[in-house]
Design an enzyme around this catalytic site. Structure first.
Site, PDB file in Angstrom:
ATOM      1  N   CYS A   1      18.792 -22.707 -64.053  1.00 32.96           N
ATOM      2  CA  CYS A   1      19.745 -22.945 -64.885  1.00 32.96           C
ATOM      3  C   CYS A   1      20.027 -24.670 -65.160  1.00 32.96           C
ATOM      4  O   CYS A   1      19.270 -25.545 -64.870  1.00 32.96           O
ATOM      5  CB  CYS A   1      21.165 -22.860 -64.155  1.00 32.96           C
ATOM      6  SG  CYS A   1      21.449 -23.546 -62.462  1.00 32.96           S
TER       7      CYS A   1
ATOM      8  N   HIS B   1      16.732 -24.083 -54.302  1.00 30.26           N
ATOM      9  CA  HIS B   1      15.915 -22.593 -53.364  1.00 30.26           C
ATOM     10  C   HIS B   1      15.249 -22.014 -53.099  1.00 30.26           C
ATOM     11  O   HIS B   1      14.640 -21.185 -54.037  1.00 30.26           O
ATOM     12  CB  HIS B   1      17.345 -22.079 -52.968  1.00 30.26           C
ATOM     13  CG  HIS B   1      18.065 -22.128 -51.720  1.00 30.26           C
ATOM     14  ND1 HIS B   1      19.230 -22.392 -51.647  1.00 30.26           N
ATOM     15  CD2 HIS B   1      17.682 -22.734 -50.483  1.00 30.26           C
ATOM     16  CE1 HIS B   1      19.966 -22.439 -50.598  1.00 30.26           C
ATOM     17  NE2 HIS B   1      19.355 -22.896 -49.802  1.00 30.26           N
TER      18      HIS B   1
ATOM     19  N   HIS C   1      23.422 -27.881 -54.352  1.00 25.03           N
ATOM     20  CA  HIS C   1      24.218 -26.774 -53.408  1.00 25.03           C
ATOM     21  C   HIS C   1      25.350 -27.658 -53.039  1.00 25.03           C
ATOM     22  O   HIS C   1      26.662 -27.403 -52.747  1.00 25.03           O
ATOM     23  CB  HIS C   1      24.070 -26.335 -52.250  1.00 25.03           C
ATOM     24  CG  HIS C   1      22.558 -25.785 -52.409  1.00 25.03           C
ATOM     25  ND1 HIS C   1      21.736 -26.446 -52.585  1.00 25.03           N
ATOM     26  CD2 HIS C   1      22.528 -24.325 -53.290  1.00 25.03           C
ATOM     27  CE1 HIS C   1      20.566 -25.456 -52.165  1.00 25.03           C
ATOM     28  NE2 HIS C   1      20.716 -23.797 -52.709  1.00 25.03           N
TER      29      HIS C   1
ATOM     30  N   HIS D   1      25.618 -19.886 -46.054  1.00 28.54           N
ATOM     31  CA  HIS D   1      25.181 -21.089 -47.449  1.00 28.54           C
ATOM     32  C   HIS D   1      25.589 -22.542 -46.744  1.00 28.54           C
ATOM     33  O   HIS D   1      26.645 -23.126 -47.241  1.00 28.54           O
ATOM     34  CB  HIS D   1      25.340 -20.446 -48.582  1.00 28.54           C
ATOM     35  CG  HIS D   1      24.850 -20.309 -49.862  1.00 28.54           C
ATOM     36  ND1 HIS D   1      24.904 -21.528 -50.539  1.00 28.54           N
ATOM     37  CD2 HIS D   1      23.725 -19.531 -50.269  1.00 28.54           C
ATOM     38  CE1 HIS D   1      23.633 -21.658 -51.321  1.00 28.54           C
ATOM     39  NE2 HIS D   1      23.324 -20.225 -51.044  1.00 28.54           N
TER      40      HIS D   1
ATOM     41  N   GLU E   1      26.402 -24.034 -49.997  1.00 27.94           N
ATOM     42  CA  GLU E   1      26.855 -24.557 -51.198  1.00 27.94           C
ATOM     43  C   GLU E   1      28.796 -24.233 -49.728  1.00 27.94           C
ATOM     44  O   GLU E   1      29.714 -24.714 -50.498  1.00 27.94           O
ATOM     45  CB  GLU E   1      27.071 -23.538 -52.471  1.00 27.94           C
ATOM     46  CG  GLU E   1      28.243 -23.219 -53.130  1.00 27.94           C
ATOM     47  CD  GLU E   1      28.086 -22.844 -54.354  1.00 27.94           C
ATOM     48  OE1 GLU E   1      27.101 -22.192 -54.513  1.00 27.94           O
ATOM     49  OE2 GLU E   1      29.014 -23.085 -54.486  1.00 27.94           O
TER      50      GLU E   1
ATOM     51  N   CYS F   1      29.244 -19.324 -61.466  1.00 30.08           N
ATOM     52  CA  CYS F   1      29.560 -20.326 -62.856  1.00 30.08           C
ATOM     53  C   CYS F   1      28.224 -18.931 -63.510  1.00 30.08           C
ATOM     54  O   CYS F   1      28.453 -17.944 -63.847  1.00 30.08           O
ATOM     55  CB  CYS F   1      28.244 -20.861 -62.242  1.00 30.08           C
ATOM     56  SG  CYS F   1      26.716 -20.440 -61.522  1.00 30.08           S
TER      57      CYS F   1
ATOM     58  N   SER G   1      17.944 -17.986 -51.598  1.00 30.72           N
ATOM     59  CA  SER G   1      18.378 -18.159 -53.053  1.00 30.72           C
ATOM     60  C   SER G   1      19.481 -16.833 -53.610  1.00 30.72           C
ATOM     61  O   SER G   1      19.490 -15.870 -53.680  1.00 30.72           O
ATOM     62  CB  SER G   1      17.854 -18.159 -54.111  1.00 30.72           C
ATOM     63  OG  SER G   1      18.272 -17.992 -55.280  1.00 30.72           O
ATOM     64  N   SER G   2      20.899 -17.272 -53.157  1.00 30.24           N
ATOM     65  CA  SER G   2      22.170 -16.050 -53.562  1.00 30.24           C
ATOM     66  C   SER G   2      21.575 -15.655 -54.771  1.00 30.24           C
ATOM     67  O   SER G   2      21.794 -14.307 -54.454  1.00 30.24           O
ATOM     68  CB  SER G   2      23.555 -16.544 -53.839  1.00 30.24           C
ATOM     69  OG  SER G   2      24.398 -15.666 -53.218  1.00 30.24           O
ATOM     70  N   ASN G   3      21.883 -16.365 -55.628  1.00 31.99           N
ATOM     71  CA  ASN G   3      21.674 -15.786 -56.478  1.00 31.99           C
ATOM     72  C   ASN G   3      20.447 -14.775 -57.254  1.00 31.99           C
ATOM     73  O   ASN G   3      20.740 -13.821 -57.793  1.00 31.99           O
ATOM     74  CB  ASN G   3      21.984 -16.379 -57.669  1.00 31.99           C
ATOM     75  CG  ASN G   3      20.436 -17.699 -58.697  1.00 31.99           C
ATOM     76  OD1 ASN G   3      19.684 -17.228 -58.925  1.00 31.99           O
ATOM     77  ND2 ASN G   3      20.258 -18.577 -57.901  1.00 31.99           N
TER      78      ASN G   3
END
Ligand code: SF4
Length: 328
Positions: free
Chosen positions: A26, A55, A88, A138, A140, A209, A237-239
């Protein structure tokens, strides 16, 4: 020999790869990695980076080879070397400490995370308690909670917690979210909070986002047509983890995270095929470079007779400016 080789090629099974698009890097991750590279060019080696800049091990190792040193905390950074803060975001105490020590620091916090920080501050200044929807621990979430005094922000991770949470004043309440959550889960959590606290303020859309939203939508578009789906990304990696869940929720129960082609379990892929034409979905989390997607497709080609169909659900043209101190 030639004959054997011919037979081997002939015997490859067909595999259709449905390539989700958008996928991978991204704008925030691209910016953060460029910040570290430019900082090394400008200030020389080594440049310290507090926490994994993004991440992904592959990205981190690449930057290490160029002269970055990754550390957990500021006290590991010598006084005379620059330090970069990860995409983050960081609690306010971190730049404050860097300033106190006169460290040269560059903040690679994604501008969309900074936007959430400003929202949280604005609510706090207006006297509202902020409910942050996100995953405990996390980076962030630690960074966003660290924008406010401890008592001013409460964390909610799921619907059960939304149903149970006590707030000091239901009429002075706002919410914000981690940027990389599941869109669907977050809608449910916000709905549960709104039922209990109708006066709660918040963003028009959740703070999730564009990159997280678009990558989840692309997986939703292909999941039902896939026999299996692989998300290239890191377990922290959360996403990326959310993409695995989205695939399972939208019709492809056989979905998993793979860090790179070398980690692929081909036995897992072979198990339980239900149709003649096999269809493998591939996507990548926002911190996984396209190179890792190419690598996985090449590994598939070694084993299967591969055809690739890219399924694009939207175009992305987001680019974030670099910090002024790194622009010539
Ligand atoms: S995933 Fe979203 S919030 Fe995170 S770095 Fe990328 S654009 Fe920014």
């Amino acid at each position: 020999m030639l004959h054997d080789r011919f037979l081997m090629i002939e015997s490859k099974k067909p595999l259709t790869i449905l390539l989700a698009s958008p996928r991978g890097f991204c704008a925030g991750v691209a910016r953060a990695t460029e910040i570290v590279e430019r900082a090394i060019e400008r200030y020389g080696r080594p440049v310290y980076v507090r926490h994994e800049i993004v991440h992904n091990r592959f990205v981190v190792e690449n930057l290490e080879a160029k002269g970055a040193i990754f550390v957990d905390e500021l006290d590991e950074v010598p006084d005379d070397r620059p330090v970069v803060f990860s995409a983050h975001g960081v609690p306010k105490a971190v730049p404050a400490e860097a300033g106190r020590r006169n460290l040269l620091y560059v903040d690679a916090t994604c501008p969309l995370v900074s936007k959430v920080h400003r929202e949280a501050e604005r609510h706090h200044e207006s006297g509202r308690t902020v409910i942050l929807i996100g995953h405990a621990g996390h980076p962030e979430v630690i960074g966003t909670m660290g924008q406010l005094p401890t008592s001013a922000v409460l964390l909610v991770e799921d619907v059960a917690q939304a149903e149970a949470i006590d707030v000091p004043d239901p009429l002075n309440l706002a919410y914000a979210t981690q940027t990389t959550l599941s869109v669907d889960d977050t809608i449910e959590i916000v709905a549960a909070l709104r039922r209990r606290f109708p006066a709660m303020q918040g963003p028009k859309m959740e703070d999730i986002c564009y990159a997280t939203t678009n990558r989840q939508a692309a997986v939703k578009a292909i999941a039902e047509n896939c026999d299996a789906l692989v998300v290239i990304g890191a377990p922290n990696s959360s996403n990326s983890m959310r993409l695995v869940e989205v695939a399972a929720n939208y019709g492809c129960a056989k979905s998993r995270l793979v860090q790179r082609a070398a980690d692929m379990d081909w036995g897992w892929l072979e198990s339980g095929w239900t149709r003649g034409t096999r269809r493998l979905g591939i996507t990548a989390g926002a911190s996984a470079p396209e190179l890792l997607v190419d690598e996985l497709i090449a590994a598939c080609r070694e084993r299967y007779d591969v055809s690739v169909e890219e399924v694009r659900t939207t175009e992305e043209g987001v680019v974030f400016k670099l910090p002024r101190q790194l622009v010539a």
